[in-house]
Design a protein around this motif. Sequence first.
Motif, mmCIF file in Angstrom:
data_model
loop_
_atom_site.group_PDB
_atom_site.id
_atom_site.type_symbol
_atom_site.label_atom_id
_atom_site.label_comp_id
_atom_site.label_asym_id
_atom_site.label_seq_id
_atom_site.Cartn_x
_atom_site.Cartn_y
_atom_site.Cartn_z
ATOM 1 N N ILE A 7 47.252 43.746 32.989
ATOM 2 C CA ILE A 7 46.171 43.586 33.960
ATOM 3 C C ILE A 7 46.711 43.111 35.304
ATOM 4 O O ILE A 7 47.522 42.180 35.369
ATOM 5 C CB ILE A 7 45.128 42.573 33.439
ATOM 6 C CG1 ILE A 7 44.504 43.078 32.129
ATOM 7 C CG2 ILE A 7 44.034 42.325 34.473
ATOM 8 C CD1 ILE A 7 43.560 42.081 31.475
ATOM 9 N N ALA A 22 41.805 36.149 30.645
ATOM 10 C CA ALA A 22 42.375 37.462 30.315
ATOM 11 C C ALA A 22 43.857 37.395 29.987
ATOM 12 O O ALA A 22 44.420 38.370 29.471
ATOM 13 C CB ALA A 22 42.153 38.428 31.476
ATOM 14 N N SER A 29 46.017 41.172 25.735
ATOM 15 C CA SER A 29 46.045 41.378 27.184
ATOM 16 C C SER A 29 46.885 40.316 27.862
ATOM 17 O O SER A 29 47.013 39.191 27.360
ATOM 18 C CB SER A 29 44.624 41.372 27.765
ATOM 19 O OG SER A 29 43.991 40.117 27.550
ATOM 20 N N VAL A 31 47.979 39.080 32.104
ATOM 21 C CA VAL A 31 47.956 39.281 33.553
ATOM 22 C C VAL A 31 49.398 39.359 34.028
ATOM 23 O O VAL A 31 50.183 38.421 33.834
ATOM 24 C CB VAL A 31 47.203 38.133 34.251
ATOM 25 C CG1 VAL A 31 47.292 38.284 35.766
ATOM 26 C CG2 VAL A 31 45.749 38.107 33.804
ATOM 27 N N VAL A 67 50.383 48.566 35.830
ATOM 28 C CA VAL A 67 49.205 47.927 35.259
ATOM 29 C C VAL A 67 48.299 48.982 34.637
ATOM 30 O O VAL A 67 48.226 50.119 35.110
ATOM 31 C CB VAL A 67 48.421 47.110 36.316
ATOM 32 C CG1 VAL A 67 49.281 45.968 36.855
ATOM 33 C CG2 VAL A 67 47.937 47.994 37.451
ATOM 34 N N ALA A 69 44.976 48.079 33.899
ATOM 35 C CA ALA A 69 43.614 47.736 34.305
ATOM 36 C C ALA A 69 43.670 46.763 35.472
ATOM 37 O O ALA A 69 44.683 46.103 35.710
ATOM 38 C CB ALA A 69 42.844 47.115 33.142
ATOM 39 N N MET A 71 41.296 43.707 37.620
ATOM 40 C CA MET A 71 40.144 42.817 37.712
ATOM 41 C C MET A 71 39.950 42.433 39.170
ATOM 42 O O MET A 71 40.863 41.888 39.799
ATOM 43 C CB MET A 71 40.356 41.564 36.855
ATOM 44 C CG MET A 71 40.430 41.855 35.371
ATOM 45 S SD MET A 71 40.893 40.394 34.377
ATOM 46 C CE MET A 71 39.530 39.286 34.760
ATOM 47 N N ARG A 91 42.379 53.498 37.333
ATOM 48 C CA ARG A 91 42.524 52.255 36.586
ATOM 49 C C ARG A 91 41.190 51.825 35.970
ATOM 50 O O ARG A 91 40.148 51.897 36.625
ATOM 51 C CB ARG A 91 43.029 51.130 37.495
ATOM 52 C CG ARG A 91 44.384 51.374 38.111
ATOM 53 C CD ARG A 91 45.499 51.287 37.066
ATOM 54 N NE ARG A 91 46.810 51.393 37.690
ATOM 55 C CZ ARG A 91 47.473 52.523 37.854
ATOM 56 N NH1 ARG A 91 46.942 53.657 37.426
ATOM 57 N NH2 ARG A 91 48.666 52.535 38.434
ATOM 58 N N THR A 93 38.571 49.289 35.483
ATOM 59 C CA THR A 93 38.294 48.297 36.521
ATOM 60 C C THR A 93 37.154 47.378 36.128
ATOM 61 O O THR A 93 36.056 47.833 35.791
ATOM 62 C CB THR A 93 37.931 49.008 37.848
ATOM 63 O OG1 THR A 93 39.010 49.866 38.228
ATOM 64 C CG2 THR A 93 37.670 48.006 38.960
ATOM 65 N N VAL A 335 38.569 44.051 27.652
ATOM 66 C CA VAL A 335 39.894 44.461 27.176
ATOM 67 C C VAL A 335 39.757 45.587 26.151
ATOM 68 O O VAL A 335 40.473 46.594 26.207
ATOM 69 C CB VAL A 335 40.657 43.259 26.589
ATOM 70 C CG1 VAL A 335 41.911 43.714 25.851
ATOM 71 C CG2 VAL A 335 41.025 42.272 27.697
ATOM 72 N N ALA A 338 38.555 48.730 28.092
ATOM 73 C CA ALA A 338 39.609 49.309 28.927
ATOM 74 C C ALA A 338 40.630 50.064 28.080
ATOM 75 O O ALA A 338 41.143 51.112 28.484
ATOM 76 C CB ALA A 338 40.296 48.212 29.730
#
Length: 390
Positions: A7, A22, A29, A31, A67, A69, A71, A91, A93, A335, A338
Amino acid sequence: MRNDLRIGVAGYGLRRSLAREAHRPGNGSRVVALYDPDLAAQRQARAEIGSDLRLAADFDTLLRDDVDAVMILTPDHTHVELAVAALKAGRATLVEKPLAITVEDCDLILRTAHEHRARLYVGHNMRHMPVVRTMRRLITDGAIGEVRAVWCRHFVGHGGDYYFKDWHADRRNTTGLLLQKGAHDIDVIHWLAGSRTALVTGMGGLTVYGQVTDRSEELPEDWFSPETNWPPLAQRGLNPVVDVEDLSMMQMRLENGVYASYEQCHFTPDYWRNYTVIGTAGRLENFGDHGEGAVVRVWNGGRRGYDPEGDLQVPIAAGVSGHGGADEGLISEFVRFAAEGGPTDTSPVAARDSIAAGVHATESLRDGSTPRQVPPVAPELAAYFAAGQV
């Protein structure tokens, strides 16, 4: 960790708690990249997410990163530009609520997701709040019969701190707080009633914070101080521009014939929201929302006088994440969506419909409370999102 959804996050400010939620390395998931031009936000993100967090110089760079996805957790008025770019890049989103600050921008985001077949998700975490889910379950189970009216009173106890000391206070960034803060509750009203607003009237004004003359470009150190900032007229360090209403209300007639109302006040001593749902065979009401001791009470056992307890009391078990566990539920759903697609409890069209109601209520409020028709989304978009964005 190899199978974690990767992400990228835009914005590490007021809603950074969603980014932290996240970041679940090894549990679905993580970041991996951030775009936020603020150096303090970058430092905080690396301290909370990890020193290996990649920092993007701009949003395009974030989209070119490795990435899966994105945010978007930036201020409201920036959502449309960033969301359109992310969806065009293919992506998945997540756009924090409100989806945008105009109906036209909402529809542009929906059309872009449709045209590019990119998965769009909106951060209406209240659909995952235990108290809201409990009310919806009771309604679905028939505890009060067929819903005919929904009322919501929103007591925004820290409104002067959270919404009148930064960009929220300027209608150019929000349209107004009836939309910005109310988008959650309008969406919940629609969800509980099973329909969207077709006709709306608004009323309200800047009744208290317009009298506060202490304005500042920089927040004072004690900007959030319940003791110092009470009563509301003792507030200091308000945003230089304050042109949004601190007291507002709207009356709604929904497409399925349900009648609803929403009231919002930003200078109450307490901070929570109260829903009353009345059906053909009873009513229910929540006391407390996502804090300790919240309960939903149901009156459906026949007529009586004043009865504070009701016929059924359902205690609310709050989760440990933000908003009584709602943030965890929201991120888990995003998550999964996505990565795999499929149906979700949140809805981009419903998010758009809450904005449409809020926009037209605000227009009504500022135009002598004239009634406004609220147009629905285009049929092809409604069908696409209703089918799960297949």
